[in-house]
Design a protein around this motif. Structure first.
Motif, short mmCIF file in Angstrom:
data_model
loop_
_atom_site.label_atom_id
_atom_site.label_comp_id
_atom_site.label_asym_id
_atom_site.label_seq_id
_atom_site.Cartn_x
_atom_site.Cartn_y
_atom_site.Cartn_z
N GLN A 251 -9.85 1.95 7.66
CA GLN A 251 -9.02 2.56 6.61
C GLN A 251 -7.69 1.82 6.43
OE1 GLN A 251 -8.83 6.70 7.87
NE2 GLN A 251 -9.95 7.31 6.02
N ARG A 252 -7.05 1.50 7.55
CA ARG A 252 -5.74 0.83 7.45
C ARG A 252 -5.87 -0.53 6.81
NH1 ARG A 252 -4.81 3.29 12.59
NH2 ARG A 252 -5.38 1.36 13.68
N ASN A 253 -6.94 -1.26 7.16
CA ASN A 253 -7.13 -2.60 6.59
C ASN A 253 -7.47 -2.52 5.10
OD1 ASN A 253 -6.87 -4.84 8.68
ND2 ASN A 253 -8.11 -3.34 9.79
N ILE A 254 -8.23 -1.47 4.72
CA ILE A 254 -8.52 -1.29 3.29
C ILE A 254 -7.23 -1.05 2.52
CG2 ILE A 254 -9.61 0.30 1.63
CD1 ILE A 254 -11.85 0.70 3.71
N ALA A 255 -6.33 -0.17 3.09
CA ALA A 255 -5.04 0.12 2.43
C ALA A 255 -4.20 -1.14 2.33
CB ALA A 255 -4.29 1.22 3.20
N ARG A 256 -4.22 -1.92 3.43
CA ARG A 256 -3.41 -3.16 3.44
C ARG A 256 -3.94 -4.14 2.40
NH1 ARG A 256 -3.67 -7.75 6.87
NH2 ARG A 256 -1.62 -8.80 7.04
N LEU A 257 -5.30 -4.27 2.32
CA LEU A 257 -5.89 -5.18 1.36
C LEU A 257 -5.63 -4.69 -0.07
CD1 LEU A 257 -7.59 -7.72 0.99
CD2 LEU A 257 -9.66 -6.31 1.15
N HIS A 258 -5.68 -3.38 -0.27
CA HIS A 258 -5.42 -2.80 -1.59
C HIS A 258 -3.98 -3.08 -2.02
CE1 HIS A 258 -4.81 0.39 -4.60
NE2 HIS A 258 -6.11 0.16 -4.88
N LYS A 259 -3.05 -2.92 -1.06
CA LYS A 259 -1.63 -3.19 -1.35
C LYS A 259 -1.43 -4.66 -1.70
CE LYS A 259 2.97 -2.88 0.68
NZ LYS A 259 3.76 -2.51 1.89
N LEU A 260 -2.11 -5.54 -0.95
CA LEU A 260 -1.98 -6.98 -1.19
C LEU A 260 -2.49 -7.33 -2.57
CD1 LEU A 260 -1.34 -9.83 -0.24
CD2 LEU A 260 -3.61 -9.94 0.81
N MET A 261 -3.59 -6.74 -2.99
CA MET A 261 -4.14 -7.05 -4.32
C MET A 261 -3.18 -6.58 -5.41
SD MET A 261 -8.27 -6.48 -4.02
CE MET A 261 -8.14 -4.84 -3.37
N ASN A 262 -2.62 -5.36 -5.21
CA ASN A 262 -1.65 -4.86 -6.20
C ASN A 262 -0.43 -5.78 -6.29
OD1 ASN A 262 -3.17 -2.67 -6.99
ND2 ASN A 262 -2.28 -1.31 -5.42
#
Length: 825
Positions: A644-655
């Motif tokens: 979950q944390r890595n998904i949030a981090r990857l999502h933030k990076l894409m944004n």
């Protein structure tokens, strides 16, 4: 009057001897009174006043010629005036009277002639001191004196109440008594034992505001409108004298009998006795000393001003007697020389302060000259203090006078040590200047406004060897130009009118560019010289300073530079051609790079969008598993939370990547609305509260709730979130984060600041802080989580899109960091 008749009282008064009454009046007068016979000799003086003012006694004056006491410069004038009195009858004037100690006082003198029964002529003299200075009597006091010496009434009413025998006895000395009372300026009145007025002189009537003596006779002070308090005080004083029978002299009292005027009196209260020695009344004499009182107060004030002035003056004020002993000095004298008042009391000669015996002799000589009337001048001496140290002093002194006699010196001493040292430094400076003047590599002329060369340095001999210093000084510069022509350089003939014109321009105050020209020296050497001129002050005279420089080497260097510039110009042309060719190549490659950059942006944008779809699915399934299966093993649950944390981090990076693309392509759109900035910050702090609590930070918010700005609230929220999260991240546990806002009126901006007390930044790190993918702090400690390096870059883009600026400050490592940004109102 307690059964006593007025007639009986007057009879008792009349039994008084008239000569005795005259003596009472004259002896208690403060003015000088004397009677001269027809040989100008003293027959009578009021000894008490003479003793006080002149120190003479009766033995000193009776039988002596009066004019012997007159100042030598006034004797002739006074004698002639006195002589006229014996024929004309009266005189009045000012003169100087000699005192017993040899001093003189100024007096106003009145003389009046009268005849005795035997026909002998006598002269009554009354003299009033003008307080040691002829200039001291003002026009006002002079008019008052003349007014007060008008007619005084005698005790006329006695004539109507006395038998002829008593009247005849009284009239024997009536004329003398009346003459005295008519001539002295005092106010005179007499009362009986019950303090009832029996008579007065004219001056007293005027003082009372009465017209005739009958308006006073028979009244008391309570009847005269004095007021009860004053009348009672007067009665107490008068009754004291009557009861004890002792006269009281020179009692100073102030009368405020007029609401607009306060008068000071010198009062005598004298008991009157009959032939049996019984007190039958009281004689009162009043002398108006208001002017004297005012003069004393003015003198006291003047003396105080003088003393205050001397106390604060930075110079020494001193006085010395004829034996050279210091009799007075102000505090600066003690401070400067180191002596004490006790030293002065023991005797201290001012010659003690002059250590050099030759200078001491000069001081003695100059003091004698000053005392003898030579016009004083200031002199400078090397002086010595009590501790032996020395300084330079300038003394200006004048004679000190007392009663027209020189009694010593009075002067001022000024410490000129600083100016003396400055003078010595100036001489040294002048010597250095002369050395530089003669050894400078330039030839220098000093020319007066007539065009005459008054000085030049010896460089002239080395530089322009065809002319020496002696050839130039004292000659007009026009004649010097001719000397150049005569000694071998005809080009000066062409330069002569140019020099004339430049001289006129300089005199007119115009600034001129240096004049450069080529000359041939007498030895055949050819060289270039430069001529510059400017004004200098030479004492009281304005001079033209002319510098002549040898610029041959510079000219040769200029020639080489010119050749180099021509070569450089040729090379530049070749280089420009190559640059044009290379620029064309770069432009073609730049077009290709722009195409590649566009493809890259499109790829990143497409990839980010494509990656979001599986990430959403993975995040959804992960949340579903954690929600559905509550009894999962702890290890599996931890692994899913990591996902979950890595998904949030990857999502933030894409944004963030998408935001970067919008910023760089300038395609970012702002959805602005008026929002309260405090609410944005408070919401941000709520969202980050779990991180703040995790590190036990203290947050301080200093913002007004009335800051409403037109902004994109989501973008500004993201800016605060990026800055505050960085502050949380890079501040150790139990740290402090301060958030504030302040309006800058000059620029019409609000400035927001987020300040922490964390690990801080150095100058190199601050420069990199707002760049893409810059990880400023490389920290191995796991408590500091790594970011993407895009947060502050994106924040910068958002703030600038709003028309603001963002910047960072720090005092250095471990001293905290402040991130500030501005937004327009």
């Amino acid at each position: 009057m307690k059964g006593i008749k007025l007639v009986d009282i007057l009879n008792n008064f009349h039994s008084l001897n008239s000569q005795l009454l005259f003596k009472i009046v004259s002896e208690n007068a403060t003015d000088l009174i004397a009677i001269l016979n027809d040989e100008y000799k003293f027959e009578y003086i009021n000894s008490k006043a003479h003793k006080i003012l002149t120190a003479y006694s009766e033995e000193d004056l009776i039988g002596h010629i009066a004019t012997d006491l007159i100042h030598p410069k006034d004797q002739k004038k006074t004698f002639n005036s006195l002589k006229k009195v014996y024929t004309v009858g009266e005189m009045e004037g000012e003169t100087r009277i000699k005192c017993k100690d040899g001093s003189y006082i100024w007096v106003t003198m009145k003389a009046m002639r009268y005849f005795e029964k035997d026909g002998k002529i006598k002269v009554l003299l009354i003299a009033k001191e003008i307080h040691r200075s002829k200039a001291g009597i003002t026009r006002k006091s002079e008019d008052r004196f003349k007014e007060m010496i008008d007619n005084l009434t005698e005790i006329r009413f006695w004539k109507f109440l006395q038998p002829k025998q008593a009247i005849a006895a009284y009239q024997e000395s009536q004329e003398m008594l009346r003459l005295v009372m008519d001539s002295i300026p005092q106010y005179i009145a007499w009362k009986d034992k019950e303090l009832i007025y029996l008579g007065c002189n004219t001056n007293f009537l005027k003082l009372m505001g009465l017209n005739e003596e009958k308006d006073l006779i028979g009244k008391t002070d309570f009847d005269l409108g004095w007021g009860e308090e004053f009348a009672y005080s007067s009665r107490v004083n008068d009754m004291r004298v009557i009861e004890n029978g002792n006269a009281e002299y020179h009692i100073i009292e102030s009368w405020n009998y007029n609401i607009n005027k306060n008068i000071w009196f010198d009062i005598n209260r004298i008991p009157l006795h009959d032939s049996k020695g019984n007190v039958v009344g009281i004689l009162l004499t009043y002398e108006d000393i208001t002017d004297r009182k005012l003069a004393e107060e003015n003198l006291k004030e003047s003396e105080q001003k003088f003393r205050d002035l001397t106390e604060v003056l930075p110079d020494v004020i001193f006085e010395a007697d004829l034996s050279s002993n210091i009799t007075y000095t102000n505090p600066m004298g003690y401070e400067l020389f180191g002596y004490t008042p006790e030293d002065l009391e023991k005797g201290l000669s001012f010659l003690t302060f002059i250590p050099d015996s030759r200078e001491r002799e000069q001081v003695i000589k100059r003091v004698k000259e000053i005392l003898q009337g030579t016009k004083p001048k200031a002199h400078e001496y090397l002086m010595q203090k009590k501790d032996g140290s020395q300084f330079y002093g300038r003394i200006h002194s004048i004679p000190k006078f007392k009663d027209d006699r020189v009694v010593g010196l009075r002067g001022i001493l000024h410490d000129i040590t600083e100016s003396k040292l400055a003078e010595q430094k100036l001489k040294e400076s002048e010597a250095k200047y002369r050395h530089l003047f003669n050894n400078t590599p330039y030839a220098v002329w000093l020319v007066n406004l007539k065009g005459d060369i008054i000085d030049c340095n010896i460089t002239m001999n080395k530089f322009l060897s065809i002319l020496t210093k002696d050839d130039i000084i004292g000659k007009n510069f026009r004649d010097v130009m001719k000397l150049f022509i005569m000694k071998g350089d005809s080009r000066f003939k062409d330069l002569e009118p140019i020099f004339h014109e430049r001289f006129k321009q300089v005199l007119a105050g115009n600034e001129l560019e240096p004049l450069e020209f080529k000359v041939n020296r007498g030895d055949g050497k050819e060289f270039w010289i430069s001529l510059e001129s400017s004004f200098v002050e030479g004492g009281d005279e304005s001079l033209l300073q002319v510098f002549i420089k040898d610029i041959t080497e510079r000219k040769q260097a200029d020639l080489k530079i010119q050749e180099s510039e021509e070569e450089l110009l040729r090379l530049n042309k070749e280089l420009e051609q190559k640059v044009r060719e290379r620029t064309k190549e770069l432009e073609e490659k730049n077009i290709e790079l722009q195409k590649l950059d566009k493809i890259k942006d499109e790829f990143i944008t497409h990839a980010a969008h494509e990656l979001k779809t599986p990430l959403i699915s993975i995040a959804g399934y992960t949340d579903y598993i954690l929600y559905k299966y509550e009894n999962l093993e702890l290890e599996i649950k931890n692994d899913l939370q990591i996902v979950q944390r890595n998904i949030a981090r990857l999502h933030k990076l894409m944004n963030q990547l998408l935001e970067v693309m919008k910023i760089e392509s300038q395609k970012m759109e702002l959805n602005k609305e008026v929002v309260n900035m405090s609410s944005i910050v408070e919401n941000c702090l709520k969202e980050l509260s779990y991180l703040i609590k995790e590190k036990h930070h203290e947050t301080l918010l200093d913002m007004s709730g009335k800051i409403n700005l037109l902004v994109d609230p989501d973008r500004i929220f993201q800016v605060f979130s990026n800055i505050i999260s960085n502050a949380i991240k890079f501040t150790p546990e139990n740290g402090r984060i301060e958030i504030s806002a302040k309006k800058e009126n000059a620029d019409n901006f609000y400035v927001f600041k987020v300040k922490d007390n964390g690990i801080g930044l150095n100058e190199v790190e601050i420069e990199k802080l707002f760049k893409k993918f810059e990880m400023v702090k490389q920290i191995s400690d796991e408590s500091y989580k790594k970011g993407t390096g895009l947060g502050l870059y994106i924040s910068k883009g958002f703030i600038e899109a709003h028309g603001g600026k963002i910047w960072a400050t720090s005092d250095g490592p471990d001293k905290g960091t402040t991130i500030s940004f501005s937004l327009p109102v």
